[in-house]
Design a protein around this motif. Structure first.
Motif, PDB file in Angstrom:
ATOM      1  N   SER A   5       0.836  -1.205   0.000  1.00  0.00           N
ATOM      2  CA  SER A   5       0.000   0.000   0.000  1.00  0.00           C
ATOM      3  C   SER A   5       0.871   1.257   0.000  1.00  0.00           C
ATOM      4  O   SER A   5       0.605   2.205  -0.745  1.00  0.00           O
ATOM      5  N   GLN A  52       2.505   1.745  -3.351  1.00  0.00           N
ATOM      6  CA  GLN A  52       1.573   2.245  -4.357  1.00  0.00           C
ATOM      7  C   GLN A  52       1.348   3.744  -4.191  1.00  0.00           C
ATOM      8  O   GLN A  52       1.259   4.482  -5.180  1.00  0.00           O
ATOM      9  N   GLU A  99      -8.784  -2.700  -4.717  1.00  0.00           N
ATOM     10  CA  GLU A  99      -8.810  -4.101  -4.303  1.00  0.00           C
ATOM     11  C   GLU A  99     -10.259  -4.588  -4.310  1.00  0.00           C
ATOM     12  O   GLU A  99     -11.120  -3.973  -3.674  1.00  0.00           O
ATOM     13  N   ILE A 102      -6.920   1.065  -2.521  1.00  0.00           N
ATOM     14  CA  ILE A 102      -5.673   0.991  -1.770  1.00  0.00           C
ATOM     15  C   ILE A 102      -5.008   2.366  -1.826  1.00  0.00           C
ATOM     16  O   ILE A 102      -4.493   2.874  -0.840  1.00  0.00           O
ATOM     17  N   TYR A 103      -5.063   2.956  -3.003  1.00  0.00           N
ATOM     18  CA  TYR A 103      -4.585   4.330  -3.171  1.00  0.00           C
ATOM     19  C   TYR A 103      -5.379   4.971  -4.302  1.00  0.00           C
ATOM     20  O   TYR A 103      -5.642   4.339  -5.326  1.00  0.00           O
TER      21      TYR A 103
END
Length: 233
Positions: free
Chosen positions: A56, A59, A68, A96-97
């Motif tokens: 994470s 990223q 995700e 996640i980002y």
């Protein structure tokens, strides 16, 4: 502990040029696709293991969006159509980002910091140097009250030693409360030592005064302050 949150409504996004396990520099996402804004989106499918903390962070450092999709609850005997439906529509998913998530996090942290400062300023009386003759830093003292009693709720005696002072009425909004108009003053309270009673008894209220704070050693708390001297302006 202080916390803040931001609700982001779900939305449908259109993807194109979907690629499977494309090898990138330092990692290989399950899927990669192009979004409507032409930015690339990496997609990880969770079956047994979720995206870990290190991945994470990496990223976020890449500044590349990643989503995700959680298929861990989907039956291992699910048909192709069921898997497709889950991936496209109803399986749990989260970023996640994302650029938006990063922006909201920064805004939430900034708002939280401002709110905490505002609240702390409200609940903590100004600590003024009593030898400072600047009238703009003086408190507006409204009165005082000393007494004692018995609380049936807590089955204990209690003492009251309160100094009443005025502060400007709240003029700026918070996340959950919007000020549409305000003016004048609000009444606040702070603890005052009994040693100040002779000085208070000679004063005519309201008045401007400087006060000296010291740690309230009787309470046993190093963070609780009490007024020990008052100097009228």
């Amino acid at each position: 502990m202080h916390s803040s949150s931001e609700f982001v409504p779900s939305k449908l996004i259109q993807l194109s040029d979907v690629q499977v396990e494309t090898k990138m520099i330092g990692y290989k996402p399950d899927l990669t696709a192009q979004q409507e804004n032409e930015e690339w989106l990496d997609i990880e499918i969770k079956v047994t293991h979720k995206v870990g903390f290190d991945k994470s962070v990496a990223q976020a450092e890449r500044q590349r969006e990643m989503l995700e999709i959680d298929l861990s609850k989907l039956s291992r005997t699910a048909s192709r159509e069921e898997v497709t439906e889950a991936v496209l529509y109803y399986a749990p998913r989260h970023y996640i980002y994302s650029f938006k998530k990063d922006e909201l996090k920064f805004k939430a942290e900034s708002d939280l910091t401002s709110t905490i400062k505002y609240v702390n300023d409200l609940i903590t009386p100004p600590k003024v140097n009593p030898f400072n003759n600047d009238d703009s830093k003086a408190m507006i003292i409204l009165g005082y009250k000393f007494g004692n009693g018995y609380s049936s709720k807590y089955n204990s005696n209690f003492n009251v030693n309160t100094l009443l002072y005025a502060v400007p009425t709240q003029s700026h909004s918070t996340r959950n409360f919007s000020i549409t108009n305000s003016g004048g003053f609000e009444v606040k309270e702070t603890k005052v030592s009994e040693t100040v009673i002779p000085a208070l008894a000679k004063m005519t209220f309201p008045l401007k005064a400087h006060v000296r704070y010291e740690v309230d050693r009787v309470s046993g708390s190093q963070n609780r302050m009490i007024v020990t001297e008052i100097f009228s302006v």
